[in-house]
Design a protein around this motif. Structure first.
Motif, PDB file in Angstrom:
ATOM      1  N   CYS A   1       0.320  -1.287   0.154  1.00  0.00           N
ATOM      2  CA  CYS A   1      -0.204  -0.442  -0.308  1.00  0.00           C
ATOM      3  C   CYS A   1       0.494   1.529   0.328  1.00  0.00           C
ATOM      4  CB  CYS A   1      -0.802   0.100   1.417  1.00  0.00           C
ATOM      5  SG  CYS A   1      -0.016   0.665   2.751  1.00  0.00           S
TER       6      CYS A   1
ATOM      7  N   CYS B   1       4.657   0.735   3.875  1.00  0.00           N
ATOM      8  CA  CYS B   1       5.942   0.216   4.564  1.00  0.00           C
ATOM      9  C   CYS B   1       6.719   1.253   3.832  1.00  0.00           C
ATOM     10  CB  CYS B   1       6.249  -1.163   4.235  1.00  0.00           C
ATOM     11  SG  CYS B   1       4.858  -2.370   5.484  1.00  0.00           S
TER      12      CYS B   1
ATOM     13  N   GLY C   1       5.158  -5.610   0.668  1.00  0.00           N
ATOM     14  CA  GLY C   1       3.607  -5.958   0.500  1.00  0.00           C
ATOM     15  C   GLY C   1       3.263  -7.364   0.140  1.00  0.00           C
TER      16      GLY C   1
ATOM     17  N   GLY D   1       6.877  -5.620   6.773  1.00  0.00           N
ATOM     18  CA  GLY D   1       5.198  -5.080   7.198  1.00  0.00           C
ATOM     19  C   GLY D   1       4.196  -6.927   7.484  1.00  0.00           C
ATOM     20  N   VAL D   2       2.843  -6.998   7.787  1.00  0.00           N
ATOM     21  CA  VAL D   2       2.498  -8.106   8.217  1.00  0.00           C
ATOM     22  C   VAL D   2       2.309  -8.149   6.461  1.00  0.00           C
ATOM     23  CG1 VAL D   2       1.206  -8.238   9.960  1.00  0.00           C
ATOM     24  CG2 VAL D   2       0.338  -6.677   8.481  1.00  0.00           C
ATOM     25  N   CYS D   3       2.062  -7.722   5.596  1.00  0.00           N
ATOM     26  CA  CYS D   3       1.376  -8.046   3.924  1.00  0.00           C
ATOM     27  C   CYS D   3       1.993  -9.093   3.529  1.00  0.00           C
ATOM     28  CB  CYS D   3       1.629  -6.998   3.222  1.00  0.00           C
ATOM     29  SG  CYS D   3       0.015  -5.792   3.017  1.00  0.00           S
TER      30      CYS D   3
ATOM     31  N   ILE E   1      -3.922  -6.418   5.129  1.00  0.00           N
ATOM     32  CA  ILE E   1      -5.249  -6.111   4.773  1.00  0.00           C
ATOM     33  C   ILE E   1      -6.053  -6.679   3.929  1.00  0.00           C
ATOM     34  CG2 ILE E   1      -5.271  -3.995   6.197  1.00  0.00           C
ATOM     35  CD1 ILE E   1      -4.594  -2.261   3.446  1.00  0.00           C
ATOM     36  N   PHE E   2      -4.887  -6.994   3.318  1.00  0.00           N
ATOM     37  CA  PHE E   2      -6.045  -7.650   1.665  1.00  0.00           C
ATOM     38  C   PHE E   2      -5.784  -9.157   1.862  1.00  0.00           C
ATOM     39  CE2 PHE E   2      -2.224  -3.945   0.456  1.00  0.00           C
ATOM     40  CZ  PHE E   2      -3.211  -3.013  -0.303  1.00  0.00           C
TER      41      PHE E   2
ATOM     42  N   CYS F   1       2.701  -2.600  10.988  1.00  0.00           N
ATOM     43  CA  CYS F   1       1.519  -2.121  10.107  1.00  0.00           C
ATOM     44  C   CYS F   1       1.340  -1.134   9.501  1.00  0.00           C
ATOM     45  CB  CYS F   1       0.545  -2.590   9.511  1.00  0.00           C
ATOM     46  SG  CYS F   1      -0.981  -2.669   7.787  1.00  0.00           S
ATOM     47  N   PRO F   2       2.647  -0.265   8.922  1.00  0.00           N
ATOM     48  CA  PRO F   2       4.282  -0.446   8.990  1.00  0.00           C
ATOM     49  C   PRO F   2       4.645  -0.618   9.761  1.00  0.00           C
ATOM     50  CG  PRO F   2       4.080   2.015   8.558  1.00  0.00           C
ATOM     51  CD  PRO F   2       2.358   1.798   9.288  1.00  0.00           C
TER      52      PRO F   2
END
Ligand code: SF4
Lengths: 284, 169
Positions: free
Chosen positions: B18, B21, B56, B83-85, B91-92, B115-116
């Motif tokens: 997004c 990060c 991401g 990041g948790v991505c 969140i995705f 996040c971030p």
């Protein structure tokens, strides 16, 4: 003067030139960081970088490119040797130009568009600074009556007094050679640019190390030539070279990268006129 | 310490993040944090890099690109996932196109959660990565990172789950 055998001078020059060059690069990175309000890397960071690059995996894209990297280094070594032995300055100029041409050809023989655009811009850089270099050599010739580098030391008075404008023009040309802003159009040593890493983008690991090593030699050459403008006193020469180098770093931090066309227009107007007027002034 | 651990150059790939990060990563280079103290340089080219930084949640489209970029980083190298991505999809997670973690595409050595993540956490992650680089430079084998247990996985609605499984099949 003590009689030192020539082979010893050559070996000492080839060993110590990059060490001095890398040290100057370390000073530059530290100084730039301080200008930007940062602490900056350790002084010996360029040595670590070089050692690291030589310890990485060798990814070969094509053999010709690697050959050009080695030739780039070899011609730069020839330049250093010729300069240290006080040989014909025109020959020094040619060896130096060959070294740059090898880098350009190396950038041309891969398919990356970044590398190719970088090569094109490097050619434009050569177009911009070579006239200044040639005018400088002509100025030295008029000054001492020969093209030999060693005769600079027999002059008995510093060159800066007769060639001050040429010195200024040379500092500007040196900024192009060392890829400093606003002239770092072909490749840059810090941050991204629109070309990512430009001409060196396809080199990796030890081959990038060779290019960096050549750059260290080049820093030594530019620094050495600046010091030669004051030959009667070692400390004055060093001070002069440090002042020139410091100016390059300062301008590098003050200005942003500009376009290639601007660079050529600028170099062919102000520094060229400076160098030419210096020639007219000393012409007997 | 090996020279490799003293000059870790990072290459950053935005793998469908997004951009949060990425901005925080660039904050690490600013005078406040100044990661160049450790010799870290942000290079834009995987061929010059030692640490591949990925942000991401990877999707079906860019998984191939990520793999390609990873293959261009010369060995020895380390992958840091920010990041948790990068660990769960963040969140995705649960979207029809999200693979759910970059460790499904390339081996990850360090996960940095958040996040971030804060720049301090990122610098901590880089310090871990430098340790791993040092070990790899000495020829030791290093374990891959475990997936962080703190993940932002929203409850997945059954209708959102369906295309994922059909895509995989
Ligand atoms: S972890 Fe958060 S900040 Fe980072 S890319 Fe994902 S959503 Fe954005």
């Amino acid at each position: 003067m003590v009689d030192v055998p020539q082979w010893l001078i050559i070996i000492l020059a080839l060993v110590y030139a990059p060490i001095i060059g890398l040290f100057l690069m370390g000073i530059e990175r530290k100084l730039s960081a301080r200008f930007q309000g940062r602490i900056g890397p350790p002084l010996f960071q360029p040595y670590y970088d070089l050692m690291k690059l030589f310890s990485k995996e060798a990814l070969v894209l094509n053999r010709v490119q690697i050959l050009y990297a080695y030739l780039h280094l070899a011609f730069m070594m020839v330049t250093v040797v010729l300069l240290v032995l006080g040989q014909d300055l025109l020959l020094v100029l040619f060896a130096h130009a060959f070294s740059t041409i090898c880098l350009i050809l190396g950038g041309m023989c891969v398919r990356s568009p970044y590398s190719r655009i970088g090569s094109h811009r490097k050619i434009m850089q050569m177009v911009a600074y070579e006239p200044i270099m040639i005018l400088m050599v002509i100025g030295i010739y008029i000054n001492q009556g020969s093209f030999m580098g060693r005769d600079v030391f027999l002059l008995g008075k510093p060159m800066l007094l007769t060639l001050p404008l040429i010195f200024v023009a040379f500092v500007v040309a040196g900024m192009i050679k060392l890829d400093k802003s606003p002239f770092d159009v072909a490749t840059s040593h810090h941050a991204h640019q629109e070309l990512v890493k430009g001409i060196t983008i396809e080199y990796s690991g030890p081959f990038l190390g060779i290019i960096e090593l050549t750059f260290a030699y080049e820093v030594f050459v530019i620094f050495g030539v600046m010091a030669c403008f004051w030959t009667t006193n070692l400390w004055a020469g060093l001070g002069l070279a440090l002042a020139g180098y410091g100016t390059m770093i300062l301008v590098d931090n003050l200005t942003a990268r500009l376009t290639t066309n601007w660079m050529v227009r600028y170099m062919w107007s102000i520094p060229l006129v400076l160098a030419l007027s210096n020639l007219i002034w000393i012409y007997k | 310490m090996k020279a490799l651990a003293r000059s870790p150059w990072i290459c950053h790939y935005n793998c469908n993040s997004c951009n949060g990060c990425d901005i925080e990563l660039l904050a690490c280079l600013t005078p406040l944090y100044d990661v160049e103290r450790f010799g870290v340089i942000n290079v834009g080219n995987p061929k010059h890099a030692d640490i591949l930084v990925v942000t991401g949640s990877v999707n079906h489209r860019n998984a191939r690109v990520l793999k390609n970029i990873y293959d261009q980083v010369p060995k020895p190298n380390v992958v840091v996932a920010l990041g948790v991505c990068t660990s769960s999809g963040g969140i995705f997670a649960g979207c029809y196109n999200i693979l759910g973690g970059i460790d499904k595409v390339i081996p990850v050595d360090v996960f940095v959660v958040g996040c971030p993540p804060k720049p301090e956490a990122m610098i901590d992650g880089f310090a871990k990565a430098i340790g791993l680089l040092d070990a790899k430079a000495k020829g030791l084998s290093t374990p891959l990172a475990e997936k962080p247990r703190i993940c932002m996985v929203p409850t997945v609605r059954p209708e959102a789950e369906a295309p994922v499984s059909s895509e995989k099949a």
